[in-house]
Design a protein around this motif. Structure first.
Motif: not given
Ligand SMILES: Nc1ncnc2c1ncn2[C@@H]1O[C@H](COP(=O)(O)OP(=O)(O)OP(=O)(O)O)[C@@H](O)[C@H]1O
Ligand SMILES: [Mg+2]
Length: 341
Positions: A144-154
């Motif tokens: 998720l961090s690699l593809v820049g989606l950490q903030e959208f995980a949930h």
């Protein structure tokens, strides 16, 4: 070729030998007249070797056989003839082994669960690959961090943009740490921003995880920006392979100049194809740059006025069109036509 289904760890990432694929379809002949069997040859004998760590792009026009080739390597489709090896395993005989090695992102296929969040999707796929829960969780966050989606995980995937979904599909394909990534038109439908972001991710991925990448694309910029090597497919056969530079040279792609002329007698210029716009008595002619001095002299001698000269760099686009059987003139018409308005 050895009899065994595994030939050792040091084999090429992908090896195709004489691969053919013929689709058989039944065509309806009309009411009460039954159906007719028709064969569609999609691949007509492809030999290709991809080294480990190499980034290879397949280029080809619609229907050239790109997706068919990717699906065969991905063990989603059986070849009609020939051999397919992935990291030393024979794809037809031991597809399960091959599937452990590869991550696949096909174009236009719904592989995500839209009601689930990004994180849940990754955990679900981790489970399908039998990753232990803890390991799946760790890997999911890393991706998720690699593809820049950490903030959208949930956030549920149905609320994601097209670009976010593409990035999550990429993360999904990597959950089991494959060594070969197969991508079908990864940036189709993305805006320039989204495309640039995905390119950046692919570059990072490749550097960090030492992946082999096999990608099909229509995007000429992408084909010049990312891969080490290009393979051009035309009607199920490889017609050229090499670096973008080598492909351009092979195709004899050259810098062209477009002249805009006005005056009487314009259509006659060394027998070159001249586009005439009778409304305003102007003409366009496309010439190879090395011929430019002679053409200009001749045009002036004929009393023509040179209104504009526009030089176009030799491009992969030009090379591609030459290799796949369409003359560049056909493609220049719309853009030049637009300019006239
Ligand atoms: N499932 C199928 N059944 C019958 N014919 C098929 C099937 N899939 C593909 N084909 C045909 O095989 C040929 C190659 O198709 P393929 O999808 O591999 O091309 P492609 O290079 O990926 O094209 P595109 O750029 O449009 O994605 C085409 O003539 C296509 O119509
Ligand atoms: Mg395709």
């Amino acid at each position: 070729m050895p009899e065994r289904a595994f030939v050792g760890d040091r084999a090429a990432a992908v090896l195709l030998q004489g691969v053919r694929k013929t689709y058989v379809v039944r065509e309806r002949l009309g009411l009460l007249r039954g159906t007719k069997r028709r064969e569609i040859p999609a691949l007509r004998g492809v030999d290709l070797r991809i080294e480990r760590g190499e980034f290879l792009a397949l280029l080809g026009r619609n229907g050239a056989g790109k997706t068919t080739l990717l699906k065969i390597v991905a063990t989603l489709l059986l070849p009609s003839a020939g051999e397919v090896w992935v990291e030393g395993y024979e794809a037809v005989r031991v597809p399960k082994e091959v599937r452990k090695k590869i991550g696949v992102v096909l174009a236009g296929e719904r592989t995500l669960y839209w009601k689930l969040t990004g994180l849940e999707n990754l955990l679900l796929f981790g489970g399908l690959y039998n990753l232990p829960r803890k390991e799946a969780r760790r890997r999911a966050w890393e991706l998720l961090s690699l593809v820049g989606l950490q903030e959208f995980a949930h956030v549920s995937v149905e609320k994601y943009s097209t670009g976010m979904r593409k990035r999550l599909s990429l993360a999904r394909a990597l959950i089991h740490r494959p060594s070969l990534l197969i991508l079908d038109e990864p940036t189709a439908g993305l805006d320039p921003q989204g495309t640039a972001e995905l390119w950046e991710i692919l570059r990072d991925l490749r550097a960090e995880q030492r992946l082999t990448v096999l990608m099909a694309t229509h995007n000429m910029l992408e084909a010049e920006a990312l891969p080490d090597r290009l393979v051009i497919l035309e009607e199920g056969r490889i017609v050229a392979a090499g670096t973008p530079q080598a492909i351009k040279e092979h195709a004899g792609a050259q810098a062209l100049a477009v002249l805009r002329l006005s005056g009487r007698g314009t259509p006659e210029l060394f027998g070159l194809k001249v586009r005439v716009f009778p409304e305003d008595k102007r003409s366009l002619v496309t010439v190879p740059v090395p011929l430019l001095p002679q053409i200009l002299a001749k045009a002036q001698a004929q009393g023509l006025r040179i209104e504009n000269v526009q030089v176009k760099e030799s491009s992969l686009w030009d090379a591609f069109l030459r290799l796949t059987g369409r003359p560049f003139d056909d493609l220049e018409a719309p853009s030049l036509g637009g300019e006239e308005e």
